[in-house]
Design a protein around this motif. Structure first.
Motif, short mmCIF file in Angstrom:
data_model
loop_
_atom_site.label_atom_id
_atom_site.label_comp_id
_atom_site.label_asym_id
_atom_site.label_seq_id
_atom_site.Cartn_x
_atom_site.Cartn_y
_atom_site.Cartn_z
N TRP A 193 24.02 50.61 11.72
CA TRP A 193 22.66 50.99 11.37
C TRP A 193 22.66 52.06 10.29
N GLY A 202 23.75 56.95 9.02
CA GLY A 202 23.71 55.99 10.13
C GLY A 202 24.98 56.01 10.94
N PHE A 252 22.53 54.41 19.78
CA PHE A 252 22.91 54.74 18.41
C PHE A 252 23.99 55.82 18.41
N TYR A 261 18.72 50.67 22.90
CA TYR A 261 19.61 50.93 21.77
C TYR A 261 20.47 52.15 22.08
N MET A 308 19.36 47.60 10.57
CA MET A 308 20.45 47.31 11.49
C MET A 308 21.09 45.98 11.12
N CYS A 341 13.88 45.42 8.87
CA CYS A 341 14.06 46.81 9.29
C CYS A 341 12.86 47.28 10.10
#
Length: 210
Positions: free
Chosen positions: A101, A69, A59, A57, A110, A185
């Motif tokens: 997210w 997020g 982010f 991931y 997400m 989630c």
């Protein structure tokens, strides 16, 4: 002030404090999650054949003030090999998808952009094994000799490669679509330094910062 009124005020104050603490906690998690995380698992498919799955991931935290997020990119790497009916298959596949997210009450939600999903085969090999039937080996050897080829040249590698790629695309698409519809989630997310632990239906899952 009546006792009932006092109780109402106290509960309201407690609720405000709880919401404020939760909001701050989500904000801290969102800031800590920014970066790249990786997890590798040994799994088995529906036929009981083992494979290795690595999930990455990336982010990107966006401090918008509207939510705790941002945006993310998920990359999945699959490595598998197995034998069936005298044919050995080994391959490495990768997939990429994007989305948004957000942390809500300590859970990581997400939302996947299904149109961004890409799946490709990075390496693929297909061969006959010693367990291949005599008729299969003899038939292929005869045709191969006639056409100046080898037995494995007659295996439909391109067709098998395309079939496996399409199957993984549909499998991942269905998973992401289901996650979107059910608002799936990661629960009770904990981030300590370079380790992120999340809750799933199968237990706790650990990611490491990369």
């Amino acid at each position: 002030m009546k006792k009932s009124t006092v109780t109402t005020v106290l509960w309201s104050a407690l609720l405000c404090l709880t919401l404020t603490w939760t909001s701050c906690s989500d904000a801290r998690l969102a800031e800590a999650a920014d970066g790249e995380w990786v997890n590798t698992q040994q799994l088995t498919d529906e036929d009981g054949i083992p494979y290795t799955e690595t999930t990455r991931y990336r982010f990107k935290h966006i401090d918008s003030g509207d939510k705790d997020g941002g945006t993310f990119t998920e990359r999945t790497y699959i490595k598998q090999s197995g034998e069936e009916d005298g044919v050995a298959v080994s391959y490495r596949m990768s997939a990429r998808v994007e989305g948004e997210w957000e942390f809500i009450l300590g859970d990581l939600y997400m939302t996947y952009d299904l149109a961004s999903l890409q799946v490709k085969m990075d390496d693929f090999d297909l061969n006959l094994t010693e367990d291949a039937s005599y008729d299969m080996q003899l038939g292929m050897a005869g045709v191969a000799l006639y056409e100046g080829l080898t037995g494995t040249d007659l295996l439909d590698k391109d067709g098998m490669c395309e079939e496996i790629t399409d199957e993984w695309y549909q499998e991942l698409y269905n998973i992401y679509q289901s996650d979107n519809e059910n608002e799936t989630c990661y629960q009770d997310v904990e981030i300590e330094g370079d380790v992120m632990t999340v809750g799933t239906t199968d237990g706790r899952m650990v990611f490491h910062r990369d």
